[in-house]
Scaffold this motif. Structure first.
Motif, mmCIF file in Angstrom:
data_model
loop_
_atom_site.group_PDB
_atom_site.id
_atom_site.type_symbol
_atom_site.label_atom_id
_atom_site.label_comp_id
_atom_site.label_asym_id
_atom_site.label_seq_id
_atom_site.Cartn_x
_atom_site.Cartn_y
_atom_site.Cartn_z
ATOM 1 N N ALA A 1 0.952 -0.996 0.063
ATOM 2 C CA ALA A 1 0.057 0.041 -0.019
ATOM 3 C C ALA A 1 0.897 1.136 0.056
ATOM 4 O O ALA A 1 2.348 1.046 0.181
ATOM 5 N N ARG A 2 0.169 2.316 -0.072
ATOM 6 C CA ARG A 2 1.475 3.567 -0.196
ATOM 7 C C ARG A 2 1.094 4.314 1.055
ATOM 8 O O ARG A 2 -0.005 4.804 1.318
ATOM 9 N N PHE B 1 3.077 9.165 4.451
ATOM 10 C CA PHE B 1 4.217 9.823 5.086
ATOM 11 C C PHE B 1 5.573 9.202 4.455
ATOM 12 O O PHE B 1 6.554 9.462 5.149
ATOM 13 N N CYS B 2 5.334 8.351 3.331
ATOM 14 C CA CYS B 2 6.590 7.646 2.976
ATOM 15 C C CYS B 2 7.914 8.556 3.013
ATOM 16 O O CYS B 2 7.831 9.623 2.321
ATOM 17 N N PHE B 3 8.822 8.002 3.583
ATOM 18 C CA PHE B 3 10.146 8.873 3.392
ATOM 19 C C PHE B 3 10.769 8.500 1.961
ATOM 20 O O PHE B 3 11.692 9.324 1.565
ATOM 21 N N ARG C 1 6.241 -4.120 5.432
ATOM 22 C CA ARG C 1 5.268 -3.634 6.010
ATOM 23 C C ARG C 1 4.082 -4.600 5.658
ATOM 24 O O ARG C 1 2.830 -4.636 5.953
ATOM 25 N N HIS D 1 7.138 -2.974 9.924
ATOM 26 C CA HIS D 1 6.627 -1.479 10.240
ATOM 27 C C HIS D 1 5.481 -1.469 10.460
ATOM 28 O O HIS D 1 4.272 -1.628 9.581
#
Ligand SMILES: *Cc1c(COP(=O)(O)O)cnc(C)c1O
Ligand code: SF4
Length: 324
Positions: free
Chosen positions: A113-114, A117-119, A184, A214
């Motif tokens: 999934a996306r 807050f992805c770095f 994740r 995660h």
């Protein structure tokens, strides 16, 4: 039989699947006019995660992790495309080495999934046709590497064949004694994680095996994640978790305490609580260092020491994560 897709890429279909009982939580997570229906960083959510939202105690927290918000469009000073210095640390197209004698592999661009807050939101993922070959070639000339971390994207999103090829290529290098997987999928796509089980179960005979999950919120853990973790633990994997401290999602002592205790019940030890990496478009998730420190102090009073994660941030160019 359930006809819904395993993955939603269209927000309206996703909201329809959640149904009217989720409307208050949706209005809470993305008030009227704040939902971004055509975000720059694509919307992707698994049906599994949608089902977690439906049964969550705090559905708005999980929705904030996944629903695009117009605040992501804001340009905020200090928030950049490569917040953790991945690009200067790139050694080959898919190898990042920042720390001595340890390397990280960007195995794939795909995730279950996306996360909003992805770095690596703005990371220029390349399409690498043969990751296994490239990693193998790089390790041939770096015989000091003893730990290899498979990251991404999510390494378990590789097909079973490709994943096996990658691990076998690493195993050919005797210097590598620890294999670590950052994933994740136990909370996003436990069904896909399960496809790798037969192979994952064999690996502790060949490496020290560490799986770093995660998980950011206790409502992300259910009987399916329990099954994934249970199987791995039984076969000899060390299970750790890293979370990102996120405003409106897990920035309360109650939530963090619940998360750490629930992880432990599922066989996983809290490892890191990350201060947010400053990627473009994530500023609205930021929690101040002062608040972060007081949250850790609070949960330290409530939990045994082995359930208190280390509060860290990643500073580009440093030789390790930095304690906050
Ligand atoms: C975070 C990170 C690691 C792992 O660091 P630990 O502190 O051992 O968890 C390794 N390599 C890279 C490039 C990283 O960003
Ligand atoms: S799983 Fe990790 S890499 Fe993938 S979108 Fe979420 S934060 Fe980014």
């Amino acid at each position: 039989m359930d006809e819904s897709p395993k993955i939603f890429t269209q927000i309206p279909a996703f909201l329809e699947y959640l149904g009217p009982e989720c409307s208050p939580a949706i209005a809470n997570a993305a008030p009227h006019g704040k939902l971004d229906l055509s975000p720059k960083f694509p919307f992707v959510c698994s049906r599994h995660y949608a089902d977690l939202i439906k049964k969550a105690n705090e559905p708005e927290a999980l929705l904030r992790e996944i629903l695009p918000h117009v605040d992501e469009r804001e340009n905020v000073a200090g928030f950049v495309d490569d917040p953790v210095g991945d690009l200067p640390a790139g050694k080959a197209d898919c190898v990042i080495q920042k720390y001595d004698r340890r390397a990280l592999i960007v195995s794939t661009a795909t995730c279950g999934a996306r996360c909003r807050f992805c770095f690596r939101k703005n990371y220029p993922f390349q399409n690498i046709p043969d990751v296994a070959r490239q990693v193998s070639d790089w390790l041939d000339t770096h015989s000091d590497i003893w730990e290899v971390i498979l990251s991404g994207g999510d390494p378990l999103m590789l097909g079973p064949g490709e994943f096996r090829d990658l691990v076998e290529a690493i195993a050919m290098h005797g210097s590598v004694t620890t294999l670590r997987i950052h994933t994740r999928l136990p909370v996003m796509r436990p069904d896909v994680a399960m496809q790798h089980f037969e192979f994952l179960r064999e690996l502790p005979a060949r490496f020290e095996c560490v799986l770093t999950a995660h998980v950011d919120h206790p409502d992300e853990l259910d009987e399916e994640s329990q099954m994934v973790f249970g199987q791995l633990k039984y076969s000899g994997w060390t299970l750790l978790n890293q979370s990102v401290l996120l405003k409106g999602i897990n920035d309360s002592a109650e939530t963090l305490e619940k998360l750490c205790r629930k992880l432990f019940v599922q066989g996983v030890l809290p490892y890191y609580l990350h201060q947010l990496d400053h990627a473009n478009g994530v500023a609205h998730f930021e929690v101040s260092d002062e608040k972060a420190r007081s949250l850790i102090e609070e949960i330290r009073k409530r939990l045994p020491g082995y359930l208190v994660p280390k509060l860290v941030r990643e500073i580009a160019g440093e030789k390790s994560k930095t304690p906050v």
